[in-house]
Design a protein around this motif. Structure first.
Motif: not given
Length: 292
Positions: A40-41, A110-112, A140-143
């Motif tokens: 992450e930035c 990182d577009d992960s 990959r999706i996280e809610l």
């Protein structure tokens, strides 16, 4: 002892410690770090500093590097993609007729993965929504369900004081706030006047709570018996902030009370300030309700 720098991942977020790896960083500089969520930035919020070992959680991860121009461009690109993803997700929430409110979208550096933050009154079965989003974005999706205070912190806004919300500016963590704090600060118990943009009690009620508690302990309440330069009397009104007491004298019960400062009286018997104050507040609240 260990040398660390502190970084934030959003404007008013918590500060996390990282190992600078013998490199000097300046406040406001963008850096690339590895976290449990991946690469992450972040922004440097605290420059190089030596602190005690008991203030850090080991093992301390190292800063990967300073952010490059390419990294900054990538962040800007992710922001644009987040706006598009927000609109698409809202459409799919409506299509599935889910009782949830989308708050924010974040693309991992990182577009992960893509994170969707939402609020809801209860549990939400979003399994079919996740499948649709995964098919739409091929990622990959996280809610993640968040509370209303986290929503206000994430979105920002302006409080009734006219200043940007404290939570979005500098509050690292939310502190417990109770109605008792409002009562001890002689504020109206009207929820509309002591609630923040999130609908919960204002975080700023906590700021001066310790000071008010100390002043309440030191100030004789209504009904206290005191000795003054003009004789003995009973406190009929007390202001804990100024320390001024209005005293009615035993020998002149029908005369107007006189004002003395707390430093200029001797307390003979002290009545509970909080109990008398709360009684007065309840009377004022009842009157305000009748007027409205």
């Amino acid at each position: 002892m260990a040398e660390v720098i502190g970084v934030r991942f959003n404007g008013g977020g918590k500060i996390y410690y990282f190992d600078p790896d013998n490199t000097v960083f300046t406040k406001g500089e963008k850096v690339i770090v590895e976290t449990s969520r991946g690469v992450e930035c972040a922004e440097v919020a605290m420059e190089n500093k030596v602190i005690d070992d008991d203030q850090i959680v080991k093992p301390l991860k190292k800063i990967i590097r300073s952010a490059t121009e390419g990294d900054i461009r990538k962040i800007a690109e992710n922001k644009k993609k987040e706006q598009e993803a927000f609109e698409i997700c809202q459409q799919k929430i409506a299509a599935h007729k889910l009782d949830m409110k989308l708050t924010n979208v974040e693309y991992a550096f990182d577009d992960s993965k893509i994170l969707f933050y939402f609020t809801a009154d209860g549990r939400v079965d979003f399994r079919e929504l996740v499948k649709d989003l995964a098919a739409a974005f091929r990622n990959r999706i996280e809610l993640r369900q968040i509370g209303v205070r986290d929503e206000a912190k994430m979105l920002g806004g302006v409080g009734i004081c006219g200043q940007p919300l404290c939570c979005s500016r500098f509050l690292d963590e939310f502190q417990p706030v109770s109605i008792k704090m409002a009562k001890e600060q002689n504020l109206s118990p009207n929820p509309l006047k002591i609630s923040g943009s999130c609908g919960r009690l204002m975080c700023c009620l906590k700021y001066e709570h310790d000071t008010y508690e100390q002043l309440i302990r030191e100030t004789p309440g209504v009904g206290s018996v005191v000795n003054t330069s003009e004789g003995r009397g009973v406190v009929v009104e007390a202001n804990i902030l100024t320390g001024n007491l209005k005293v009615r004298f035993d020998k002149y019960p029908d005369a107007l009370p006189k004002t003395f400062n707390l430093r200029d009286v001797e307390v003979i018997s002290k009545a509970g300030y909080g109990a008398n104050k709360r009684k007065a507040q309840d009377t004022a609240a009842a009157k305000e309700t009748e007027e409205n």
